[in-house]
Scaffold this active site. Structure first.
Site: not given
Ligand code: UGA
Length: 438
Positions: A126, A151-153, A257, A260, A320
């Site tokens: 990124t 990527e969108f992982l 948090g 990313c 998370k």
């Molecule tokens: C995020 C993006 O969702 C991915 O698409 C992206 O590829 C990735 O960053 C990246 O840039 O590599 P990730 O950091 O693994 O993925 O985590 P998420 O599942 O997006 O959660 C991020 C934060 O939001 C966490 O702290 C999670 O607890 C919080 N969250 C998520 C919430 O508080 N509520 C929700 O409904 C969803």
């Protein structure tokens, strides 16, 4: 390249590189993964994954045995003969918040002379707008094309996200390069978004920034509910049923948090600043998130005051559920605020570890709860919902639970004698605290 089986090289065996490598093997390609870290390469060559990710161990070991994936610390051996070279290197934030693309530049320079004629270099890191061109310049060869393929992982579901993507974004200067990269993904059933490199680079930042915006909005609405009343769970469910809004990413919590969102929102603000554009909305999204950590820590301290206690048992330190990653974890932000305020904090997480002065960790949620004055749920691990509330109540000094993630069935906990507080609910919703009879 018979039957569309390509030779792929991956530079960087981190989270993105490993997922890309294993999934490319899953799609039938042959993959060599390069990393400078000898210990990591040795461990991965023996099938040991240095982080927790659902399905990764099994998939890697299968492809190692079948000879579809190999690892190396030799850059020449890794990239020569490859039709495609993926760059999956870290792009951390610099001290001033801008994106540090040094690792990407080093990789481009290192591979340049050794690339096979007409290979395509694909960037997955990124990185800011313009990086695709910078990489091309550093490679310094007219026969090599460079594409951006963000990527969108999500951690915890990375393999699933790679194999079943919502879309595949490919940014390249020519339609021919776009098509060549698209060919790699032919076996996946996903919409292709073929565009120019700058747009592809922006798409990644903008998606993460939008998701963070949505979460800051929901967390701010949660705080409003805590002041005026209203049930956030019902509210977000109603929002999600509106097809224009949709049900995903509406779960309020102690802030967002991970590795990313914080980095990418700051980077996008920096990208805007660098061209003199004040992205005020996004700055407020980031500030709002800092307020969430304060909101949760203050509420926990108010509860401790109310019950005359000072010991908090925290469930969850990962940023998370589904990961052992604690980078920029909201849970840790809250824990650190509590420790600084003189609260005695103990904790448990099913996968993640964390250590700090003033924090004691346990290997079991029930043990962590012993003699605590408050149980504070900071990460939404589904297994927390399976714990016997009665047993936890018997272990605690005061039966008080504050669930910031909406993971517990609070009716059950109330029936077990707990006073319950939750994100997005008035504090007065809770009944008066009940001392255990022990
Ligand atoms: C995020 C993006 O969702 C991915 O698409 C992206 O590829 C990735 O960053 C990246 O840039 O590599 P990730 O950091 O693994 O993925 O985590 P998420 O599942 O997006 O959660 C991020 C934060 O939001 C966490 O702290 C999670 O607890 C919080 N969250 C998520 C919430 O508080 N509520 C929700 O409904 C969803």
């Amino acid at each position: 390249m018979a039957d569309n089986r390509f030779e792929i090289a991956i530079v960087g065996a981190g989270y993105v590189g490993l997922t890309t490598g294993v999934c490319m093997a899953e799609m039938g390609h042959r993959v060599r993964i390069f990393d400078i870290d000898e210990l990591k390469v040795a461990s991965l060559s023996n099938g040991r994954v240095p982080f927790y990710e659902a399905g990764m161990d099994e998939s890697l070991n299968r492809h190692l045995v079948e000879g579809n994936v190999s690892f190396s610390t030799e850059i020449i051996e890794s990239v020569s003969g490859a039709h495609f070279v993926f760059l999956c290197v870290p792009s951390p934030a610099s001290v001033d918040g801008s994106v540090d693309i040094q690792a990407l530049c080093n990789a481009a320079e290192a591979i340049g002379p050794h690339l096979t004629a007409r290979a395509v270099v694909v960037n997955k890191s990124t990185v800011p707008v313009g990086s695709t061109e910078i990489v091309h310049g550093l490679i310094g060869r007219d026969d090599i094309a460079v594409a951006s393929n963000p990527e969108f992982l999500r951690e915890g579901t990375a393999i699933e996200d790679f194999m079943h993507p919502d879309r595949i974004v490919i940014g390249a200067a020519t339609a021919a390069t776009q098509q060549r990269v698209a060919e790699l993904y032919r076996s996946l059933d996903a919409e292709l978004m073929l565009t120019d490199p700058a747009t592809a680079e922006l798409i990644k930042y903008v998606c993460n920034a939008y998701l963070a915006t949505r979460l800051s909005f929901v967390n701010d609405v949660a705080e409003l509910c805590e002041h005026v009343g209203g049930d956030l769970e019902d509210l977000t469910r109603a929002m999600g049923l509106d097809r224009r809004i949709g049900p995903h990413f509406l779960q309020a919590g102690p802030g967002w948090g991970g590795s990313c969102f914080p980095k990418d929102t700051t980077a996008l603000n920096g990208i805007a600043d660098s061209v003199g554009y004040d992205f005020r909305l996004l700055r407020e999204v980031v500030d709002s998130n800092q307020r969430q950590f304060e909101r949760v820590a203050s509420r926990a301290m108010r509860i401790l005051d109310d019950v005359g206690g000072n010991r908090v048992a925290v469930w969850g330190v990962a940023f998370k559920a589904g990961t052992d990653d604690t980078r920029d974890s909201p849970a840790i932000e809250v824990i650190e605020r509590l420790i600084r305020a003189g609260v005695s904090v103990v904790g448990y997480d099913p996968k993640a570890t964390f250590s700090a002065d003033g924090f004691e960790k346990f290997s079991d949620g029930l043990e962590a709860a012993a003699e605590a004055d408050l149980l504070l749920v900071l990460t939404g691990w589904p297994e927390f919902a399976e714990v016997d509330a009665v047993a936890v109540g018997e272990a605690m000094r005061v039966r008080y639970v504050y669930d910031t993630r909406g993971v517990l069935d609070l009716n059950e906990w109330q029936a077990a004698g707990f006073t319950c507080e939750a994100t997005g609910r008035l504090a007065t919703w809770a009944q008066g605290p009940s001392e255990t009879s022990r």
